[in-house]
Design a protein around this motif. Structure first.
Motif, PDB file in Angstrom:
ATOM      1  N   SER A 126      32.628  34.038  29.064  1.00 40.33           N
ATOM      2  CA  SER A 126      33.077  33.951  30.456  1.00 40.33           C
ATOM      3  C   SER A 126      34.158  32.888  30.652  1.00 40.33           C
ATOM      4  O   SER A 126      35.072  33.067  31.465  1.00 40.33           O
ATOM      5  N   ARG A 163      35.936  34.635  39.017  1.00 38.25           N
ATOM      6  CA  ARG A 163      34.954  33.881  38.218  1.00 38.25           C
ATOM      7  C   ARG A 163      33.541  34.391  38.485  1.00 38.25           C
ATOM      8  O   ARG A 163      32.741  34.537  37.552  1.00 38.25           O
ATOM      9  N   CYS A 167      31.161  35.971  35.519  1.00 36.53           N
ATOM     10  CA  CYS A 167      29.874  35.347  35.191  1.00 36.53           C
ATOM     11  C   CYS A 167      28.717  36.283  35.510  1.00 36.53           C
ATOM     12  O   CYS A 167      27.703  36.300  34.793  1.00 36.53           O
ATOM     13  N   ASP A 171      27.359  36.517  31.903  1.00 40.75           N
ATOM     14  CA  ASP A 171      26.293  35.518  31.804  1.00 40.75           C
ATOM     15  C   ASP A 171      24.984  35.986  32.437  1.00 40.75           C
ATOM     16  O   ASP A 171      23.910  35.771  31.876  1.00 40.75           O
TER      17      ASP A 171
END
Length: 434
Positions: A126, A163, A167, A171
């Motif tokens: 990421s 972002r 993520c 993530d």
């Protein structure tokens, strides 16, 4: 011939409706089907991912042809399993279906073939992905590598949303392993066009063009969906674009696939973004589109079964494809909460009134029967398609059909095909899609 259609959405109802018109078809089975397909044949309580169960059913019932609707069973190798047992099946094998099941594989293949497409980076980290975003102009497009029911793309207007999307996929695994790797792409401006082509590994023929509406709300606002409506043909498609599609995209792709020893047989559905008369590929899909199929098939003349058989047998160049010159507009009616969590079981009224309308075709998607009533059973519930001599006439008739139907929480866009009626349609921005 007995035909098995795998899937239970509006696309599968449209396929069943068209295939039933073939003089060669004796019986149609749909797995699992919906309340609409039940009127055309027999629904089978098997899910598209139950490959062994579907294969056993096809063998026991002497199915002459299986037509695969959704992308997931293609990616899982349904065609390979059926062919291994000597069963005739329409759709690409698992290795060819990677064109859709892996956006990264498709992007790499496009680069190899020199096919015009968006600038992109591939990431499984990421932090590196976020650094790459800084090199692009906003908005940017974040795409999960794998299948995500048409929802694995985020158009990020700024650094913070980019972002968050990165993520969320890498993530937090919003899409599981499908989002473990992502594509970070430049945003393409222009107007979007979906093309359906029958491909036999060597030859191809255009089946039809359409323009899809991916965003949930009017004005291309809201989250991406599986598709909220479509119209066919694409009104600004011309001979120059078709030449580019044939030479720079399809022929280049087939040469590259042959070099990679990948045999593609089935329906190839590239999504294009067109600007200033130049087309770039957004993505490749390896099956009939939804809702594009509901807009294209009502315009298709002739025997669809013969076209599919010619594709399987490597004779697609011999298939005779002719389209009604009238235009088609399709409006999708969805449940409240779609594309998120929805509540099923809402009674639907007005179906017969809509179905009786001349030049209107009603295709079921997320529906089922319950104690004699037709009720909602999914996010996208119905698709209403109308044919007209002009786009405006088809659009008015489609919405007249929609107006006859009602169910609790019903939601639909009110601007399907509206931008195409503007003389400045070519300047309209349409979001890159998954």
């Amino acid at each position: 011939m007995k035909v098995l259609i795998v899937g239970g959405g509006g696309r599968e109802h449209a396929l069943a409706w068209k295939l039933q018109q073939s003089p060669q078809v004796d019986e149609i089975f749909c797995a699992p089907g919906n309340a609409g397909t039940a009127q055309l044949g027999e629904n089978v309580p098997l899910q598209p991912d139950d490959i062994r169960g579907l294969l056993q059913f096809a063998k026991e019932n002497r199915i002459g042809l299986t037509v695969v609707g959704p992308d997931d069973p293609l990616a899982a190798g349904l065609v390979d399993e059926f062919m291994g047992e000597g069963m005739r099946v329409f759709g690409p094998c698992k290795s060819a279906a990677r064109l859709e099941s892996s956006k990264i594989f498709a992007k790499q293949l496009m680069r190899c073939a020199g096919i015009p497409t968006a600038i992109a980076g591939v990431f499984d980290d990421s932090r590196k992905a976020c650094r790459f975003v800084e090199k692009l102009h906003y908005p940017v497009v974040i795409k999960a590598d794998g299948l995500a029911a048409g929802k694995g793309v985020v158009i990020a207007p700024d650094a913070e949303s980019a972002r968050e999307a990165i993520c969320d996929m890498i993530d937090r695994r919003r899409f599981g392993e499908s989002g473990a790797r992502v594509l970070v792409e430049e945003y393409l401006h222009g107007w979007e066009c979906s093309l359906h082509a029958l491909v036999d590994g060597t030859h191809f023929q255009m089946l039809g063009t359409a323009c899809d509406h991916k965003r949930l709300n009017d004005g291309n606002e809201g989250p991406n969906t599986g598709g909220m409506g479509a119209f066919s043909p694409a009104v600004e498609w011309d001979t120059q674009l078709e030449k580019q599609w044939c030479e720079d995209i399809m022929q280049s792709l087939l040469r590259c696939l042959q070099d990679e020893k990948i045999h593609f047989s089935g329906l190839l559905f590239p999504g294009l973004m067109v600007r200033h008369g130049v087309a770039r590929v957004l993505e490749f899909n390896c099956r009939f589109g939804d809702p594009e199929t509901q807009a294209i098939l009502p315009r298709l003349k002739g025997d669809l079964l013969s076209m599919l058989e010619a594709t399987i047998d490597g004779r697609v160049d011999e298939a005779r494809i002719e389209l009604d010159q009238r235009l088609a507009v399709t409006v999708v009616m969805a449940s409240a909460g779609y594309p998120g969590k929805v509540e099923a079981g809402k009674k639907i009224s007005g179906l017969d009134d809509c179905a009786r309308m001349e030049n209107v075709h009603l295709f079921h998607a997320g529906t089922r029967r319950n104690n004699g009533d037709v009720v909602t059973n999914g996010g996208r519930v119905l698709a209403v398609t109308a044919l007209g001599e002009t786009l405006a006439a088809a659009r008015d008739l489609a919405y007249a059909g929609v107006a006859k139907i009602d169910f609790e929480g019903c939601h639909y866009r009110r601007d399907i095909a509206l931008a195409a009626l503007s003389p400045n349609v070519g300047a309209t921005d349409v979001a890159s899609r998954s």
